[in-house]
Design a protein around this motif. Structure first.
Motif, PDB file in Angstrom:
ATOM      1  N   CYS A 102       0.794  -1.229   0.000  1.00 51.43           N
ATOM      2  CA  CYS A 102       0.000   0.000   0.000  1.00 51.43           C
ATOM      3  C   CYS A 102       0.828   1.281   0.000  1.00 51.43           C
ATOM      4  O   CYS A 102       0.426   2.271  -0.597  1.00 51.43           O
ATOM      5  CB  CYS A 102      -0.981  -0.002   1.154  1.00 51.43           C
ATOM      6  N   ILE A 103       1.996   1.266   0.634  1.00 47.06           N
ATOM      7  CA  ILE A 103       2.798   2.478   0.632  1.00 47.06           C
ATOM      8  C   ILE A 103       3.302   2.793  -0.769  1.00 47.06           C
ATOM      9  O   ILE A 103       3.454   3.956  -1.144  1.00 47.06           O
ATOM     10  CB  ILE A 103       3.978   2.378   1.639  1.00 47.06           C
ATOM     11  N   ASN A 104       3.536   1.754  -1.572  1.00 46.96           N
ATOM     12  CA  ASN A 104       3.947   1.966  -2.965  1.00 46.96           C
ATOM     13  C   ASN A 104       2.801   2.565  -3.776  1.00 46.96           C
ATOM     14  O   ASN A 104       2.983   3.521  -4.536  1.00 46.96           O
ATOM     15  CB  ASN A 104       4.397   0.654  -3.595  1.00 46.96           C
ATOM     16  N   TYR A 105       1.606   1.984  -3.623  1.00 44.26           N
ATOM     17  CA  TYR A 105       0.424   2.538  -4.287  1.00 44.26           C
ATOM     18  C   TYR A 105       0.252   4.012  -3.912  1.00 44.26           C
ATOM     19  O   TYR A 105       0.028   4.874  -4.769  1.00 44.26           O
ATOM     20  CB  TYR A 105      -0.839   1.789  -3.850  1.00 44.26           C
ATOM     21  N   ALA A 106       0.310   4.287  -2.608  1.00 36.59           N
ATOM     22  CA  ALA A 106       0.054   5.640  -2.112  1.00 36.59           C
ATOM     23  C   ALA A 106       1.089   6.636  -2.619  1.00 36.59           C
ATOM     24  O   ALA A 106       0.745   7.752  -3.026  1.00 36.59           O
ATOM     25  CB  ALA A 106       0.028   5.635  -0.583  1.00 36.59           C
ATOM     26  N   GLU A 107       2.361   6.243  -2.602  1.00 34.86           N
ATOM     27  CA  GLU A 107       3.411   7.154  -3.049  1.00 34.86           C
ATOM     28  C   GLU A 107       3.301   7.441  -4.550  1.00 34.86           C
ATOM     29  O   GLU A 107       3.520   8.568  -4.995  1.00 34.86           O
ATOM     30  CB  GLU A 107       4.793   6.578  -2.721  1.00 34.86           C
ATOM     31  N   VAL A 108       2.973   6.418  -5.332  1.00 39.93           N
ATOM     32  CA  VAL A 108       2.812   6.608  -6.783  1.00 39.93           C
ATOM     33  C   VAL A 108       1.634   7.541  -7.054  1.00 39.93           C
ATOM     34  O   VAL A 108       1.750   8.507  -7.811  1.00 39.93           O
ATOM     35  CB  VAL A 108       2.606   5.250  -7.498  1.00 39.93           C
ATOM     36  N   PHE A 109       0.492   7.247  -6.433  1.00 43.78           N
ATOM     37  CA  PHE A 109      -0.696   8.095  -6.594  1.00 43.78           C
ATOM     38  C   PHE A 109      -0.375   9.536  -6.223  1.00 43.78           C
ATOM     39  O   PHE A 109      -0.689  10.479  -6.964  1.00 43.78           O
ATOM     40  CB  PHE A 109      -1.822   7.560  -5.706  1.00 43.78           C
ATOM     41  N   ASN A 110       0.236   9.715  -5.066  1.00 35.66           N
ATOM     42  CA  ASN A 110       0.529  11.051  -4.546  1.00 35.66           C
ATOM     43  C   ASN A 110       1.478  11.817  -5.463  1.00 35.66           C
ATOM     44  O   ASN A 110       1.276  13.011  -5.736  1.00 35.66           O
ATOM     45  CB  ASN A 110       1.149  10.919  -3.151  1.00 35.66           C
ATOM     46  N   ASP A 111       2.507  11.144  -5.952  1.00 36.25           N
ATOM     47  CA  ASP A 111       3.498  11.813  -6.790  1.00 36.25           C
ATOM     48  C   ASP A 111       2.904  12.237  -8.137  1.00 36.25           C
ATOM     49  O   ASP A 111       3.143  13.353  -8.602  1.00 36.25           O
ATOM     50  CB  ASP A 111       4.700  10.890  -7.019  1.00 36.25           C
ATOM     51  N   ILE A 112       2.110  11.366  -8.745  1.00 38.26           N
ATOM     52  CA  ILE A 112       1.483  11.709 -10.022  1.00 38.26           C
ATOM     53  C   ILE A 112       0.513  12.871  -9.824  1.00 38.26           C
ATOM     54  O   ILE A 112       0.496  13.833 -10.608  1.00 38.26           O
ATOM     55  CB  ILE A 112       0.730  10.496 -10.612  1.00 38.26           C
ATOM     56  N   ALA A 113      -0.289  12.793  -8.759  1.00 36.79           N
ATOM     57  CA  ALA A 113      -1.279  13.834  -8.494  1.00 36.79           C
ATOM     58  C   ALA A 113      -0.614  15.195  -8.308  1.00 36.79           C
ATOM     59  O   ALA A 113      -1.033  16.195  -8.906  1.00 36.79           O
ATOM     60  CB  ALA A 113      -2.100  13.475  -7.260  1.00 36.79           C
ATOM     61  N   ASN A 114       0.421  15.238  -7.482  1.00 37.42           N
ATOM     62  CA  ASN A 114       1.111  16.513  -7.248  1.00 37.42           C
ATOM     63  C   ASN A 114       1.740  17.054  -8.523  1.00 37.42           C
ATOM     64  O   ASN A 114       1.694  18.267  -8.795  1.00 37.42           O
ATOM     65  CB  ASN A 114       2.171  16.342  -6.158  1.00 37.42           C
ATOM     66  N   LYS A 115       2.327  16.179  -9.322  1.00 40.17           N
ATOM     67  CA  LYS A 115       2.951  16.614 -10.565  1.00 40.17           C
ATOM     68  C   LYS A 115       1.919  17.017 -11.615  1.00 40.17           C
ATOM     69  O   LYS A 115       2.238  17.755 -12.553  1.00 40.17           O
ATOM     70  CB  LYS A 115       3.872  15.520 -11.102  1.00 40.17           C
ATOM     71  N   ALA A 116       0.685  16.543 -11.446  1.00 40.72           N
ATOM     72  CA  ALA A 116      -0.395  16.942 -12.345  1.00 40.72           C
ATOM     73  C   ALA A 116      -1.061  18.234 -11.871  1.00 40.72           C
ATOM     74  O   ALA A 116      -2.021  18.701 -12.475  1.00 40.72           O
ATOM     75  CB  ALA A 116      -1.427  15.831 -12.448  1.00 40.72           C
ATOM     76  N   GLY A 117      -0.556  18.795 -10.763  1.00 38.03           N
ATOM     77  CA  GLY A 117      -1.066  20.067 -10.267  1.00 38.03           C
ATOM     78  C   GLY A 117      -2.163  19.959  -9.238  1.00 38.03           C
ATOM     79  O   GLY A 117      -2.863  20.936  -8.962  1.00 38.03           O
ATOM     80  N   ILE A 118      -2.324  18.790  -8.641  1.00 36.40           N
ATOM     81  CA  ILE A 118      -3.361  18.578  -7.633  1.00 36.40           C
ATOM     82  C   ILE A 118      -2.707  18.406  -6.262  1.00 36.40           C
ATOM     83  O   ILE A 118      -1.772  17.628  -6.111  1.00 36.40           O
ATOM     84  CB  ILE A 118      -4.203  17.341  -7.960  1.00 36.40           C
ATOM     85  N   GLU A 119      -3.208  19.119  -5.268  1.00 39.21           N
ATOM     86  CA  GLU A 119      -2.664  19.000  -3.914  1.00 39.21           C
ATOM     87  C   GLU A 119      -3.045  17.641  -3.338  1.00 39.21           C
ATOM     88  O   GLU A 119      -4.214  17.303  -3.227  1.00 39.21           O
ATOM     89  CB  GLU A 119      -3.206  20.117  -3.025  1.00 39.21           C
ATOM     90  N   SER A 120      -2.039  16.871  -2.974  1.00 40.16           N
ATOM     91  CA  SER A 120      -2.270  15.516  -2.488  1.00 40.16           C
ATOM     92  C   SER A 120      -1.284  15.197  -1.374  1.00 40.16           C
ATOM     93  O   SER A 120      -0.193  15.762  -1.317  1.00 40.16           O
ATOM     94  CB  SER A 120      -2.105  14.518  -3.652  1.00 40.16           C
ATOM     95  N   VAL A 121      -1.688  14.282  -0.484  1.00 43.39           N
ATOM     96  CA  VAL A 121      -0.819  13.857   0.620  1.00 43.39           C
ATOM     97  C   VAL A 121      -0.945  12.353   0.810  1.00 43.39           C
ATOM     98  O   VAL A 121      -1.970  11.757   0.488  1.00 43.39           O
ATOM     99  CB  VAL A 121      -1.187  14.567   1.946  1.00 43.39           C
TER     100      VAL A 121
END
Length: 383
Positions: A102-121
């Motif tokens: 799950c930490i891998n899923y979460a980090e991938v999701f978070n990194d893509i979201a932030n780089k797409a311009g969406i605030e994510s944690v």
């Protein structure tokens, strides 16, 4: 200084839940067309999303669908946790192997979201299913869409485990879930990430008491998140640890996370002191070399004074920070004692050179030259 790590035993699991109707078929179809080569980089994935989707709602759906569709749960290695892995390592491993916990899923999701311009944690916590509170930790995400925070669990949203094997099936219940609903199954260690006006305690989570209790003081999580984002790394850890402790240390997972954050605060504080001390020592050694060369080549009086004042001030500041460090862990006490001795010795030496410079600057140019040699009159020192 040697860094110490508190080994928090963090395992992850996924459990199936009810399905929710998918209203994003067009988005899912479009993100599925992304070139396979682009899936090796979160930046490439984010660029594709920005190029093909206009609204944040569609973008975050694309992030969720890509992550949940392209990463499979790594059942075989679900207990093989590498505590030295960086965020980048977790992301790269998942993208390379198309597997992860799950930490891998979460980090991938978070990194893509932030780089797409969406605030994510990334959110860390523990979970409950069918009335049973799990004894292993979990990680998921929060993202702000059109001014409102929602919860996303790309791990539980990617499928389930049946007979020891991962079965891929997108579960839309864990996409853009309202915080008031997800709180019945997902409990963050830090209540800041509950995104609720009246956060529940760990005790209430265990008892299944999820009713809104307006007798509590209303928690303005939006402004608190803004405040949190403005803090330094150390200040973030301190504020998070305080909230974790305030919400009740109900189980070993919470205890371990709290201990980790407290120890990380100590590490970062000591590291800051060591860094400042090393800077001071470096500048001080430069000054000593310059003095051995009899202050050649020539510099202005102001520059000369600055050459000794700067390292002295840094050494004094490092001592101040060390004195205010407070109680330190037993594993770090020897390092702190050694550091304190080194700082005090360096301050003493820098003070001697500082006084020499002050005396030097108070003399005429001719008299200054005599300060580098010993002059005596019938055995009596004249300088």
């Amino acid at each position: 200084m040697k860094r110490y790590i508190v080994l928090v035993i963090t395992f992850y699991s996924i459990i199936a839940s009810g399905q929710v109707k998918n209203n994003y078929e067009v988005v899912d179809k479009q993100i599925s067309k992304i070139d396979a080569g682009s899936g090796k980089s979160t930046q490439d994935i984010a660029n594709y999303i920005k190029d093909n989707f206009k609204t944040d709602d569609d973008k975050i759906r694309a992030v969720f669908y890509w992550t949940a569709s392209n990463i499979s749960y790594d059942v075989e290695n679900m207990f093989a946790v590498n505590f030295n892995e960086s965020k980048e390592d977790k992301i790269n491993k998942a993208l390379k192997n198309k597997k992860g916990v799950c930490i891998n899923y979460a980090e991938v999701f978070n990194d893509i979201a932030n780089k797409a311009g969406i605030e994510s944690v990334v959110i860390e916590g523990y979970t409950k299913q069918n009335g049973f509170t799990d004894y292993i930790s979990h990680a998921w995400c929060g993202a702000k869409i059109d001014g409102k925070w929602f919860v996303f669990d790309p791990t539980w949203g990617s499928g389930s485990i049946a007979a020891g094997k991962f079965v891929k099936k997108i579960n839309n219940y864990y996409f853009k879930t309202n915080p008031s609903k997800i709180i019945t199954s997902h409990m963050s260690f830090d209540y800041l990430w509950q995104f609720l006006d009246y956060p529940i305690t760990n005790e209430e989570f265990y008892k299944g008491n999820f009713a809104v209790n307006k007798s509590k003081v209303k928690f303005d999580y939006d402004s608190e998140i803004e405040k949190y984002n403005s803090l330094s790394e150390i200040e973030k850890l301190v504020s998070s640890a305080d909230r974790i402790e305030k919400n009740g240390v109900k189980n070993a997972m919470i205890f371990d996370r709290l201990a980790y954050k407290r120890n990380e605060v100590e590490f970062l504080k000591v590291n800051k002191i060591v860094s400042l001390y090393n800077e001071g020592i470096g500048e001080f050694n430069t000054f000593v070399t310059f003095r051995n060369n009899q202050f050649k080549p020539n510099v202005s009086d102001d520059e000369l004074k600055k050459m000794i004042t700067s390292p002295k001030d840094k050494l004094l500041k490092s001592k101040e920070l060390l004195d205010n460090l407070g109680t330190v862990s037993k594993s770090n006490q020897a390092n702190i004692t050694s550091l304190s001795t080194g700082i005090n010795q360096a301050i003493s030496q820098s003070e001697e050179h500082f006084l020499f410079v002050e005396k030097y600057l108070g003399k005429s140019k001719l008299a200054r030259k005599t300060m580098f040699t010993k002059v005596s009159w019938f055995g009596i020192p004249l300088n």
